[in-house]
Design an enzyme around this catalytic site. Structure first.
Site, short mmCIF file in Angstrom:
data_model
loop_
_atom_site.label_atom_id
_atom_site.label_comp_id
_atom_site.label_asym_id
_atom_site.label_seq_id
_atom_site.Cartn_x
_atom_site.Cartn_y
_atom_site.Cartn_z
N CYS A 81 -12.75 9.28 -17.77
CA CYS A 81 -12.42 10.66 -18.16
C CYS A 81 -13.49 11.18 -19.13
CB CYS A 81 -11.03 10.70 -18.80
SG CYS A 81 -9.80 9.82 -17.81
N CYS A 83 5.09 9.61 -30.06
CA CYS A 83 4.43 9.42 -28.77
C CYS A 83 3.52 8.20 -28.87
CB CYS A 83 3.64 10.68 -28.44
SG CYS A 83 2.76 10.55 -26.90
N CYS A 100 6.28 15.06 -19.54
CA CYS A 100 5.38 15.78 -20.44
C CYS A 100 4.04 15.84 -19.71
CB CYS A 100 5.25 15.03 -21.77
SG CYS A 100 4.03 15.77 -22.87
N CYS A 123 8.14 9.11 -26.58
CA CYS A 123 7.35 9.49 -25.41
C CYS A 123 6.30 8.41 -25.24
CB CYS A 123 6.71 10.85 -25.66
SG CYS A 123 5.62 11.38 -24.33
C1 DTB Z 1 -1.68 15.09 -25.23
O1 DTB Z 1 -1.67 15.93 -24.31
N1 DTB Z 1 -2.46 15.13 -26.26
C2 DTB Z 1 -2.27 13.99 -27.13
C3 DTB Z 1 -1.08 13.27 -26.42
N2 DTB Z 1 -0.87 14.07 -25.27
C4 DTB Z 1 -1.19 11.86 -26.06
C5 DTB Z 1 -3.49 13.17 -27.29
C6 DTB Z 1 -4.67 13.95 -27.81
C7 DTB Z 1 -5.81 12.99 -28.00
C8 DTB Z 1 -7.02 13.63 -28.58
C9 DTB Z 1 -8.18 12.72 -28.68
C10 DTB Z 1 -7.99 11.50 -29.54
O2 DTB Z 1 -7.50 11.61 -30.68
O3 DTB Z 1 -8.35 10.42 -29.09
FE1 SF4 Z 2 -8.75 8.45 -19.28
FE2 SF4 Z 2 -6.44 7.84 -20.58
FE3 SF4 Z 2 -8.32 5.98 -20.21
FE4 SF4 Z 2 -8.82 7.97 -21.89
S1 SF4 Z 2 -7.25 6.40 -22.12
S2 SF4 Z 2 -10.25 7.13 -20.34
S3 SF4 Z 2 -7.70 9.65 -20.88
S4 SF4 Z 2 -7.14 7.02 -18.60
#
Ligand code: DTB
Ligand code: SF4
Ligand code: SAM
Length: 324
Positions: A54, A94, A186, A126
């Site tokens: 990602c 979460c 979610c 969550c």
């Molecule tokens: C979501 O949509 N945003 C949150 C939660 N769900 C898990 C996570 C945001 C992560 C931002 C990058 C980081 O802190 O690693």
């Molecule tokens: Fe992608 Fe989730 Fe892995 Fe990040 S933790 S690289 S968003 S699959």
């Protein structure tokens, strides 16, 4: 609500901003107590080393980022987070793990234990653990899991510009497994990754077609992280965020709309506009999963200033009802 056509949705997204905000605010007020904003906190229970690619994510093993990698934490380590949450009006925790998918191993037994621990304290739990099978989701539901987070992130058309190691249908399949297991969903996305307005509308359209609608919809603004392919992505305007939140509120009227990553860049005024436009949840605590987040005391001041109240968890509401 009958599904809207994509053209109709585009018409909503393109409304003059002031009209869009008014319309969203009206729908928000019809469906929610607008003073109540849910405070959630994030705990990264397993950080980094993820095999997916990602382009936004600092936890992908494919990129060289400056995060502190760690294996799965022990359930006892969550005790401090639970205490903190209960003291500070945080009603949802979460749990995030940088996994491609859930595996049936010792780690899974541990997350089951974590979910039970948090639920027993009347907090909503969550989980965001990557792809999941129906049977695994069912086990988490039996342990008390309230919601499963799995974001569509962007449109199907833009998806392969962002991720190459899985496709959109994998994402939708997981959401279907989560629903079949009786969990709430979610699911939302990220804006500011170079996508077009059309992509944002398409993502919302896909979420809108899910029946029932996802109960919770996080709208993240990209946090550009050094070492990821999107590190130099230009910032988007706050007005684009407000437009996205307002459209989300209108097309998913009963969902919790979460003003998620990227809040650190926003002034109190900008956040107030987001709440007026229908956002009714934030992530609080000085860290998201790996990146910094707003200071808790400043958030408390913002709540006091705007007259916002922390929304209790469904379990707290039931306990309150039973007491009276
Ligand atoms: C979501 O949509 N945003 C949150 C939660 N769900 C898990 C996570 C945001 C992560 C931002 C990058 C980081 O802190 O690693
Ligand atoms: Fe992608 Fe989730 Fe892995 Fe990040 S933790 S690289 S968003 S699959
Ligand atoms: N591995 C799991 C997955 O991909 O579903 C869960 C964890 S992942 C970090 C959860 C979500 O955080 C992603 O879907 C994405 O929307 C969001 N996210 C991750 N990095 C981000 C960033 N740099 N900026 C904004 N949002 C981000």
């Amino acid at each position: 609500m009958h599904p809207l056509s994509k053209e109709k949705m585009k018409g909503i997204y393109e409304l003059p901003l002031i009209e869009l905000i008014h319309k969203a605010a009206e729908i928000h007020r019809k469906n929610f107590d607008v003073k109540q904003v849910q405070i959630s906190s994030l705990v990264s229970i397993k950080t980094g080393g993820c095999p997916e690619d990602c382009a936004y994510c600092p936890q992908s093993a494919k990129y060289n980022t400056e995060i502190k990698i760690h294996k799965l934490i022990e359930p006892e380590e969550l005790k401090a987070n639970i205490e903190y949450a209960k003291k500070h009006g945080i009603s949802r925790i979460c749990l995030g793990a940088a996994w491609r998918e859930v595996r049936n191993n010792r780690d899974f037994d541990k997350v089951i234990e974590m979910v039970t621990m948090i639920t027993n304290e009347d907090l909503e739990v969550c989980a965001t653990f990557g792809m999941i099978e129906e049977e695994q989701a069912r086990k988490l539901a039996e342990a008390g899991l309230y919601a499963y987070n799995h974001n569509l992130d962007t449109s199907e058309a833009y998806y392969d510009k962002i991720i190459s190691t899985r496709n959109y249908s994998d994402r939708l399949k997981t959401l279907n497994n989560v629903r079949k297991a009786g969990l709430t969903i979610c699911s939302g996305g990220i804006i500011g990754m170079g996508e077009s307005a059309e992509d944002r509308i398409s993502m919302l359209y896909t979420l809108h077609l899910l029946q029932p609608h996802p109960e919770s919809v996080p709208i993240n603004t990209l946090v550009p992280v050094k070492g990821t392919p999107l590190e130099d992505q230009p910032k988007i305007s706050v007005w684009e965020l407000v437009r996205m939140i307002a459209t989300t509120r209108i097309v998913l009227p009963q969902s919790m709309v979460r003003l998620s990553a990227g809040r650190l860049e926003l002034s109190t005024e900008a956040q107030a506009l987001c709440f007026i436009a229908g956002a009714n949840s934030i992530f609080a605590g000085d860290k998201l999963l790996t990146t910094p987040n707003n200071d808790f005391n400043k958030d408390k001041q913002m709540f006091d200033l705007l007259g916002l109240q922390p929304k209790p968890s469904v379990h707290q509401k039931i306990a309150e009802y039973n007491r009276n």
